[in-house]
Motif scaffolding. Structure first.
Motif, PDB file in Angstrom:
ATOM      1  N   GLN A  26      11.850  21.303   0.686  1.00 39.06           N
ATOM      2  CA  GLN A  26      11.822  21.925  -0.884  1.00 39.06           C
ATOM      3  C   GLN A  26      10.498  22.846  -1.034  1.00 39.06           C
ATOM      4  O   GLN A  26      10.921  23.816  -1.509  1.00 39.06           O
ATOM      5  CB  GLN A  26      11.481  20.663  -1.832  1.00 39.06           C
ATOM      6  N   ASP A  27       9.495  22.548  -0.523  1.00 40.38           N
ATOM      7  CA  ASP A  27       8.292  23.596  -0.545  1.00 40.38           C
ATOM      8  C   ASP A  27       7.670  23.293   0.509  1.00 40.38           C
ATOM      9  O   ASP A  27       8.017  22.720   1.707  1.00 40.38           O
ATOM     10  CB  ASP A  27       7.470  23.469  -1.922  1.00 40.38           C
ATOM     11  N   THR A  28       6.225  23.870   0.621  1.00 39.93           N
ATOM     12  CA  THR A  28       5.390  23.464   1.817  1.00 39.93           C
ATOM     13  C   THR A  28       4.311  22.718   1.390  1.00 39.93           C
ATOM     14  O   THR A  28       3.167  23.344   0.997  1.00 39.93           O
ATOM     15  CB  THR A  28       4.907  25.137   2.006  1.00 39.93           C
ATOM     16  N   PRO A  29       4.490  21.537   1.714  1.00 39.58           N
ATOM     17  CA  PRO A  29       3.591  20.334   1.359  1.00 39.58           C
ATOM     18  C   PRO A  29       2.266  20.687   2.134  1.00 39.58           C
ATOM     19  O   PRO A  29       2.288  21.174   3.454  1.00 39.58           O
ATOM     20  CB  PRO A  29       4.136  18.931   1.737  1.00 39.58           C
ATOM     21  N   ALA A  30       1.042  19.977   1.580  1.00 46.13           N
ATOM     22  CA  ALA A  30      -0.116  20.358   2.208  1.00 46.13           C
ATOM     23  C   ALA A  30      -0.539  18.676   2.616  1.00 46.13           C
ATOM     24  O   ALA A  30      -0.111  17.996   1.940  1.00 46.13           O
ATOM     25  CB  ALA A  30      -1.310  20.791   1.524  1.00 46.13           C
ATOM     26  N   ALA A  31      -1.275  18.557   3.845  1.00 43.87           N
ATOM     27  CA  ALA A  31      -1.844  17.167   4.332  1.00 43.87           C
ATOM     28  C   ALA A  31      -2.664  17.008   3.402  1.00 43.87           C
ATOM     29  O   ALA A  31      -3.511  17.760   2.975  1.00 43.87           O
ATOM     30  CB  ALA A  31      -2.090  17.277   5.815  1.00 43.87           C
ATOM     31  N   PRO A  32      -2.990  15.506   3.028  1.00 36.29           N
ATOM     32  CA  PRO A  32      -4.136  15.080   2.400  1.00 36.29           C
ATOM     33  C   PRO A  32      -5.382  15.334   3.214  1.00 36.29           C
ATOM     34  O   PRO A  32      -5.572  15.505   4.222  1.00 36.29           O
ATOM     35  CB  PRO A  32      -3.777  13.538   2.142  1.00 36.29           C
ATOM     36  N   ARG A  33      -6.466  15.770   2.488  1.00 43.57           N
ATOM     37  CA  ARG A  33      -7.778  16.151   2.856  1.00 43.57           C
ATOM     38  C   ARG A  33      -8.138  14.800   3.797  1.00 43.57           C
ATOM     39  O   ARG A  33      -7.697  13.549   3.584  1.00 43.57           O
ATOM     40  CB  ARG A  33      -8.823  16.335   1.745  1.00 43.57           C
ATOM     41  N   PRO A  34      -9.162  14.777   4.849  1.00 45.29           N
ATOM     42  CA  PRO A  34      -9.537  13.856   5.735  1.00 45.29           C
ATOM     43  C   PRO A  34      -9.971  12.724   4.874  1.00 45.29           C
ATOM     44  O   PRO A  34      -9.598  11.394   5.383  1.00 45.29           O
ATOM     45  CB  PRO A  34     -10.777  14.538   6.442  1.00 45.29           C
ATOM     46  N   GLY A  35     -10.657  12.793   3.721  1.00 41.61           N
ATOM     47  CA  GLY A  35     -11.245  11.483   3.094  1.00 41.61           C
ATOM     48  C   GLY A  35     -10.229  10.869   2.199  1.00 41.61           C
ATOM     49  O   GLY A  35     -10.574   9.706   1.720  1.00 41.61           O
ATOM     50  N   VAL A  36      -8.983  11.371   2.095  1.00 45.07           N
ATOM     51  CA  VAL A  36      -8.043  11.000   1.055  1.00 45.07           C
ATOM     52  C   VAL A  36      -7.245   9.646   1.887  1.00 45.07           C
ATOM     53  O   VAL A  36      -6.731  10.112   3.002  1.00 45.07           O
ATOM     54  CB  VAL A  36      -6.981  12.035   0.614  1.00 45.07           C
ATOM     55  N   ARG A  37      -7.044   8.742   1.187  1.00 44.14           N
ATOM     56  CA  ARG A  37      -6.210   7.629   1.632  1.00 44.14           C
ATOM     57  C   ARG A  37      -4.926   7.881   1.492  1.00 44.14           C
ATOM     58  O   ARG A  37      -4.595   7.809   0.222  1.00 44.14           O
ATOM     59  CB  ARG A  37      -6.672   6.171   1.182  1.00 44.14           C
ATOM     60  N   LEU A  38      -4.112   7.353   2.432  1.00 37.97           N
ATOM     61  CA  LEU A  38      -2.418   7.586   2.178  1.00 37.97           C
ATOM     62  C   LEU A  38      -2.027   6.178   2.076  1.00 37.97           C
ATOM     63  O   LEU A  38      -2.241   5.233   2.854  1.00 37.97           O
ATOM     64  CB  LEU A  38      -1.894   7.972   3.587  1.00 37.97           C
ATOM     65  N   GLU A  39      -1.234   6.085   0.960  1.00 31.76           N
ATOM     66  CA  GLU A  39      -0.813   4.612   0.766  1.00 31.76           C
ATOM     67  C   GLU A  39       0.024   4.087   1.826  1.00 31.76           C
ATOM     68  O   GLU A  39       1.109   4.602   2.097  1.00 31.76           O
ATOM     69  CB  GLU A  39      -0.119   4.591  -0.682  1.00 31.76           C
ATOM     70  N   GLY A  40      -0.258   2.786   2.373  1.00 34.16           N
ATOM     71  CA  GLY A  40       0.351   2.145   3.227  1.00 34.16           C
ATOM     72  C   GLY A  40       0.619   2.712   4.848  1.00 34.16           C
ATOM     73  O   GLY A  40       1.720   2.086   5.403  1.00 34.16           O
ATOM     74  N   VAL A  41      -0.253   3.596   5.127  1.00 34.96           N
ATOM     75  CA  VAL A  41      -0.079   4.362   6.414  1.00 34.96           C
ATOM     76  C   VAL A  41      -1.307   3.501   7.074  1.00 34.96           C
ATOM     77  O   VAL A  41      -2.522   3.480   6.853  1.00 34.96           O
ATOM     78  CB  VAL A  41      -0.451   5.732   6.307  1.00 34.96           C
ATOM     79  N   LEU A  42      -0.777   2.760   8.305  1.00 39.70           N
ATOM     80  CA  LEU A  42      -1.317   1.527   8.938  1.00 39.70           C
ATOM     81  C   LEU A  42      -1.348   1.895  10.377  1.00 39.70           C
ATOM     82  O   LEU A  42      -0.131   2.221  10.751  1.00 39.70           O
ATOM     83  CB  LEU A  42      -1.133   0.357   8.484  1.00 39.70           C
ATOM     84  N   ASP A  43      -2.485   1.593  11.036  1.00 44.45           N
ATOM     85  CA  ASP A  43      -2.322   1.521  12.546  1.00 44.45           C
ATOM     86  C   ASP A  43      -1.925   0.080  12.999  1.00 44.45           C
ATOM     87  O   ASP A  43      -1.709  -0.752  12.139  1.00 44.45           O
ATOM     88  CB  ASP A  43      -3.714   1.691  13.135  1.00 44.45           C
ATOM     89  N   PRO A  44      -1.668  -0.147  14.047  1.00 44.94           N
ATOM     90  CA  PRO A  44      -0.965  -1.450  14.517  1.00 44.94           C
ATOM     91  C   PRO A  44      -1.676  -2.788  14.157  1.00 44.94           C
ATOM     92  O   PRO A  44      -1.354  -3.835  14.378  1.00 44.94           O
ATOM     93  CB  PRO A  44      -0.629  -1.290  15.882  1.00 44.94           C
ATOM     94  N   ALA A  45      -3.115  -2.580  13.889  1.00 45.72           N
ATOM     95  CA  ALA A  45      -3.937  -3.393  13.516  1.00 45.72           C
ATOM     96  C   ALA A  45      -3.872  -3.734  12.303  1.00 45.72           C
ATOM     97  O   ALA A  45      -4.711  -4.486  11.581  1.00 45.72           O
ATOM     98  CB  ALA A  45      -5.488  -3.296  13.960  1.00 45.72           C
ATOM     99  N   GLY A  46      -3.278  -2.945  11.381  1.00 44.77           N
ATOM    100  CA  GLY A  46      -3.375  -3.118   9.899  1.00 44.77           C
ATOM    101  C   GLY A  46      -4.274  -2.352   9.174  1.00 44.77           C
ATOM    102  O   GLY A  46      -4.339  -2.595   7.984  1.00 44.77           O
ATOM    103  N   LYS A  47      -5.013  -1.521   9.796  1.00 43.17           N
ATOM    104  CA  LYS A  47      -6.070  -0.721   9.279  1.00 43.17           C
ATOM    105  C   LYS A  47      -5.564   0.415   8.702  1.00 43.17           C
ATOM    106  O   LYS A  47      -4.674   1.376   9.238  1.00 43.17           O
ATOM    107  CB  LYS A  47      -7.136  -0.430  10.373  1.00 43.17           C
ATOM    108  N   PRO A  48      -5.775   1.021   7.592  1.00 40.67           N
ATOM    109  CA  PRO A  48      -5.455   2.322   6.740  1.00 40.67           C
ATOM    110  C   PRO A  48      -5.663   3.446   7.617  1.00 40.67           C
ATOM    111  O   PRO A  48      -7.109   3.191   8.021  1.00 40.67           O
ATOM    112  CB  PRO A  48      -6.128   2.071   5.393  1.00 40.67           C
ATOM    113  N   ARG A  49      -5.112   4.303   7.906  1.00 39.39           N
ATOM    114  CA  ARG A  49      -5.288   5.587   8.385  1.00 39.39           C
ATOM    115  C   ARG A  49      -4.813   6.835   7.969  1.00 39.39           C
ATOM    116  O   ARG A  49      -3.705   6.654   7.138  1.00 39.39           O
ATOM    117  CB  ARG A  49      -4.910   5.535  10.157  1.00 39.39           C
ATOM    118  N   ASN A  50      -5.460   7.695   8.139  1.00 40.13           N
ATOM    119  CA  ASN A  50      -5.182   9.301   7.605  1.00 40.13           C
ATOM    120  C   ASN A  50      -4.819  10.110   8.762  1.00 40.13           C
ATOM    121  O   ASN A  50      -5.873  10.253   9.713  1.00 40.13           O
ATOM    122  CB  ASN A  50      -6.041  10.026   6.620  1.00 40.13           C
ATOM    123  N   PRO A  51      -3.647  10.396   9.231  1.00 32.27           N
ATOM    124  CA  PRO A  51      -3.556  11.063  10.592  1.00 32.27           C
ATOM    125  C   PRO A  51      -3.978  12.565  10.379  1.00 32.27           C
ATOM    126  O   PRO A  51      -4.102  13.098  11.446  1.00 32.27           O
ATOM    127  CB  PRO A  51      -1.932  11.072  10.842  1.00 32.27           C
TER     128      PRO A  51
END
Length: 204
Positions: A26-51
């Motif tokens: 649709q448009d050109t999305p921008a990635a969240p800033r490094p300090g922003v938390r993405l809801e439900g994005v978790l590493d295998p240990a269950g820790k929230p991560r921002n890629p």
């Protein structure tokens, strides 16, 4: 449309297929800033991560995969080849598991069996699917150092259609996009249709 009567084609029919259209971004999305938390994005240990949390990366590649998709499994060596090639140049590859119901135990076993040495994130609430508009697995999304989405689509054109595979790709859009990005050139193809297994509909 011609279908190839192979075990892979039959498995694809059982798994569920989709093809992302070339113009559906649709448009050109921008990635969240490094300090922003993405809801439900978790590493295998269950820790929230921002890629996108490391500003030192020259690019971030999100590769949406599913462990039961035969096309994804056939691309495992190519995904690892690209990570080995571009990783030293600061490109960060992430494997993204978009199926919130997939077993983490099965996912870990799958990564081990296919020899993956790439970090995986579970997109349990569809945050990364929404951000990139990804539709199928495998599908890639490339963000530049400023967090702009500069490419989304297939890895290459090995699969021309459902059940119709070339012996070798004739175009490598993901590789070309990364080469152009690192060289400071405009990316010629920013959206290429991906053939693969449909990402489950978002329910959260």
């Amino acid at each position: 449309r011609h279908w190839i009567g192979t075990p892979i084609a039959a498995a694809l029919l059982m798994t569920g297929l989709a093809m992302a259209a070339p113009g559906d971004r649709q448009d050109t999305p921008a990635a969240p800033r490094p300090g922003v938390r993405l809801e439900g994005v978790l590493d295998p240990a269950g820790k929230p991560r921002n890629p996108f949390g490391n500003p030192a990366h020259t690019a971030v590649v999100l590769l949406f995969i599913s462990i039961d998709c035969p096309i994804c499994n056939r691309y495992a060596p190519e995904i690892q080849r690209m990570d080995a090639r571009f990783g030293p140049e600061g490109v960060k590859f992430w494997l993204i598991q978009p199926d919130a119901d997939e077993s983490l135990t099965r996912t870990r076993k799958h990564l081990q069996e296919f020899g993956y040495n790439i970090d995986l994130l579970r997109d349990t609430q569809g945050s990364l699917v929404r951000l990139t508009h990804a539709r199928v697995t495998p599908e890639a999304a490339v963000f530049d150092a400023q967090g702009r989405l500069v490419y989304r689509g297939r890895i290459d054109d090995r699969y021309a259609d459902f059940g119709k595979a070339r012996p070798a790709p004739t175009r490598r859009e993901l590789q070309d996009a990364l080469e152009s990005l690192l060289a400071g050139r405009p990316i010629a193809v920013t959206n290429a249709p991906a053939v693969g297994c449909a990402i489950p509909p978002l329910t959260r």
